[in-house]
Design a protein around this motif. Structure first.
Motif, PDB file in Angstrom:
ATOM      1  N   PHE A 258     -56.941   1.245 -34.950  1.00 39.82           N
ATOM      2  CA  PHE A 258     -58.347   1.650 -34.855  1.00 39.82           C
ATOM      3  C   PHE A 258     -58.533   2.422 -33.554  1.00 39.82           C
ATOM      4  O   PHE A 258     -58.237   1.886 -32.479  1.00 39.82           O
ATOM      5  N   ILE A 259     -59.002   3.657 -33.633  1.00 35.88           N
ATOM      6  CA  ILE A 259     -59.272   4.444 -32.425  1.00 35.88           C
ATOM      7  C   ILE A 259     -60.780   4.399 -32.180  1.00 35.88           C
ATOM      8  O   ILE A 259     -61.547   5.063 -32.888  1.00 35.88           O
ATOM      9  N   LEU A 260     -61.207   3.579 -31.232  1.00 36.39           N
ATOM     10  CA  LEU A 260     -62.642   3.471 -30.928  1.00 36.39           C
ATOM     11  C   LEU A 260     -63.074   4.573 -29.968  1.00 36.39           C
ATOM     12  O   LEU A 260     -64.139   5.157 -30.120  1.00 36.39           O
ATOM     13  N   GLU A 261     -62.228   4.822 -28.960  1.00 36.61           N
ATOM     14  CA  GLU A 261     -62.485   5.916 -28.019  1.00 36.61           C
ATOM     15  C   GLU A 261     -61.145   6.530 -27.640  1.00 36.61           C
ATOM     16  O   GLU A 261     -60.116   5.850 -27.633  1.00 36.61           O
ATOM     17  N   GLY A 262     -61.153   7.818 -27.300  1.00 36.14           N
ATOM     18  CA  GLY A 262     -59.906   8.507 -27.005  1.00 36.14           C
ATOM     19  C   GLY A 262     -59.297   9.059 -28.278  1.00 36.14           C
ATOM     20  O   GLY A 262     -60.001   9.349 -29.254  1.00 36.14           O
ATOM     21  N   ASP A 263     -57.981   9.199 -28.294  1.00 37.56           N
ATOM     22  CA  ASP A 263     -57.302   9.693 -29.496  1.00 37.56           C
ATOM     23  C   ASP A 263     -55.854   9.216 -29.520  1.00 37.56           C
ATOM     24  O   ASP A 263     -55.367   8.634 -28.544  1.00 37.56           O
TER      25      ASP A 263
ATOM     26  N   GLY B  79     -60.723  10.638 -19.950  1.00 43.63           N
ATOM     27  CA  GLY B  79     -61.888  10.142 -20.673  1.00 43.63           C
ATOM     28  C   GLY B  79     -61.725   8.687 -21.053  1.00 43.63           C
ATOM     29  O   GLY B  79     -60.722   8.043 -20.736  1.00 43.63           O
ATOM     30  N   PRO B  80     -62.726   8.127 -21.753  1.00 43.67           N
ATOM     31  CA  PRO B  80     -62.659   6.720 -22.155  1.00 43.67           C
ATOM     32  C   PRO B  80     -61.628   6.505 -23.251  1.00 43.67           C
ATOM     33  O   PRO B  80     -61.389   7.387 -24.078  1.00 43.67           O
ATOM     34  N   LEU B  81     -61.012   5.315 -23.245  1.00 50.20           N
ATOM     35  CA  LEU B  81     -60.008   4.970 -24.253  1.00 50.20           C
ATOM     36  C   LEU B  81     -60.166   3.507 -24.659  1.00 50.20           C
ATOM     37  O   LEU B  81     -60.309   2.625 -23.813  1.00 50.20           O
ATOM     38  N   GLU B  82     -60.193   3.280 -25.954  1.00 53.31           N
ATOM     39  CA  GLU B  82     -60.162   1.915 -26.502  1.00 53.31           C
ATOM     40  C   GLU B  82     -59.540   2.000 -27.887  1.00 53.31           C
ATOM     41  O   GLU B  82     -60.042   2.705 -28.767  1.00 53.31           O
ATOM     42  N   ILE B  83     -58.426   1.303 -28.054  1.00 58.22           N
ATOM     43  CA  ILE B  83     -57.635   1.382 -29.284  1.00 58.22           C
ATOM     44  C   ILE B  83     -57.130  -0.017 -29.634  1.00 58.22           C
ATOM     45  O   ILE B  83     -56.723  -0.776 -28.743  1.00 58.22           O
ATOM     46  N   LEU B  84     -57.164  -0.360 -30.918  1.00 58.57           N
ATOM     47  CA  LEU B  84     -56.623  -1.647 -31.359  1.00 58.57           C
ATOM     48  C   LEU B  84     -55.566  -1.416 -32.424  1.00 58.57           C
ATOM     49  O   LEU B  84     -55.737  -0.568 -33.308  1.00 58.57           O
ATOM     50  N   GLN B  85     -54.468  -2.171 -32.332  1.00 53.90           N
ATOM     51  CA  GLN B  85     -53.448  -2.087 -33.369  1.00 53.90           C
ATOM     52  C   GLN B  85     -53.182  -3.472 -33.947  1.00 53.90           C
ATOM     53  O   GLN B  85     -52.907  -4.425 -33.222  1.00 53.90           O
TER      54      GLN B  85
END
Length: 284
Positions: free
Chosen positions: A68-73, A115-121
C-alpha cells in the motif's frame, strides 16, 4: 459480535534511515494464517537528493505481497516482467510463486525532490498447491481501485481483492483473500460480517478506532478469535485501517529470509534454485 482475542502493538524495527514498525511477526503474535508479515514504513519526510527506499534486488518464493503506497511512490521491477511506478493511493500485488527477483525503490523524481513517505507491505502465504505457481504482478494507481462509501460518506472502503458488498476488487486472489483499506472521518462507522471460520486481518495505520467496543490506537494489530461474525468499527478521530479476511490454510509454515515454504527441504531447494539462476537474472 466477533470476539477480540488480543491487541498487539507493532514494534519499532528501523532499516537505516527508514522508519519502520513491524506488526507481524512480533514476540506476541507469529502470524494470523494466512497473513504472515506486515511492515509499516514511515510516516516520515525525505529531504531532496535522498537515497529513497533501500529494497534493491532480492528473491522471493512461496507467497504473495500486497504493498500500500499511502504517500511517496515505489518503482517496481521484477524478473517476471513486471515494471512500473505506483504513486500515493495505489497498490501493488505480487505473486512470488515459484520464484523471482524483484526490487522496490523510490522513483528518480522522489529521490531528487524528496517529500512525505508512508508505505505498508503485507505478505500472504500461498497454500502448498500454489507454492510453485507462475509469478505474477499487478500494479494499480489510486483511480483504478473501486471505492465504496458508507455512513453518508464518512467511510471510504478501497476494495482491492475479494468483495465488499456488491463491489468486487480488481485483483483476483488465488486463495480467496479479501483485502481493503478503509478511510474513516471522525465519528464515521461501519459494520460488516465475516464468517466465523475465516481469519480476520485488522491493522490501524492512523488514528484511533473502537472495534466491537474496544479502543484500538494506531500501530496496533487486532487478533480476533473465530467466535462470532459481526465487526463494528467506530472512528474516534480521522483514521486509516487495513482490513481483510481469509480462510486459514492450516498448513506447516517454514520461513527463512525471502522464502516461505512448507518444509525445510523446500527452503533449501529455494536457495539452490536462486543460486542456479532459476528465479531469473537481474538486469538494471
Amino acid at each position: 459480535m466477533r470476539k477480540i482475542k488480543k491487541i498487539h502493538k507493532a514494534i519499532s524495527a528501523p532499516m537505516g534511515d527508514l522508519v519502520t514498525y513491524r506488526a507481524l511477526p512480533t514476540n506476541t503474535v507469529e502470524y494470523i494464517d494466512p497473513f504472515l508479515f506486515l511492515n509499516h514504513h514511515g510516516p516520515q519526510v525525505y529531504k531532496p537528493n535522498n537515497q529513497g527506499l533501500p529494497f534493491g534486488p532480492h528473491p522471493h518464493r512461496g507467497f504473495e505481497t500486497l504493498t500500500f503506497i499511502l504517500e511517496g511512490d515505489i518503482t517496481h521491477q521484477d524478473t517476471g516482467g513486471g515494471k512500473d511506478v505506483i504513486e500515493a493511493g495505489g497498490v501493488q500485488w505480487m505473486t512470488a510463486g515459484s520464484g523471482l527477483i524483484h526490487a522496490e525503490v523510490s522513483s528518480e523524481k522522489f529521490k531528487k525532490e524528496g517529500g512525505p513517505l508512508e508505505i505498508l507491505q503485507l505478505w500472504f502465504n500461498l497454500p502448498a498447491k500454489y507454492k510453485m505457481v507462475k509469478p505474477a504482478y499487478v500494479g494499480l494507481q489510486k483511480d483504478k481501485i473501486p471505492v465504496v462509501t458508507e455512513d453518508e460518506g464518512k467511510v471510504k472502503v478501497n476494495v482491492i481483492s475479494g468483495s465488499w458488498g456488491e463491489t468486487k476488487g480488481p485483483i483476483p486472489s488465488l486463495s480467496d483473500i479479501h483485502m481493503a483499506s478503509v478511510e474513516l472521518q471522525e465519528a464515521g462507522s461501519f459494520t460488516t460480517t465475516v464468517a466465523a471460520e475465516r481469519n480476520v486481518f485488522f491493522y490501524v495505520v492512523r488514528g484511533s478506532v473502537k472495534v466491537n467496543g474496544e479502543k484500538v490506537e494506531k500501530l496496533h494489530l487486532v487478533e480476533f478469535s473465530n467466535e462470532g461474525e459481526e465487526i463494528k468499527v467506530e472512528a474516534q478521530e480521522e483514521s486509516y485501517i487495513l482490513f481483510g479476511h481469509a480462510r486459514p490454510f492450516n498448513e506447516p509454515v517454514v520461513a527463512h529470509g525471502p522464502f516461505v515454504m512448507n518444509t525445510e527441504q523446500e527452503i533449501q531447494e529455494a536457495f539452490r534454485d536462486y543460486q542456479l539462476g532459476k528465479m531469473g537474472s537481474w538486469e538494471e
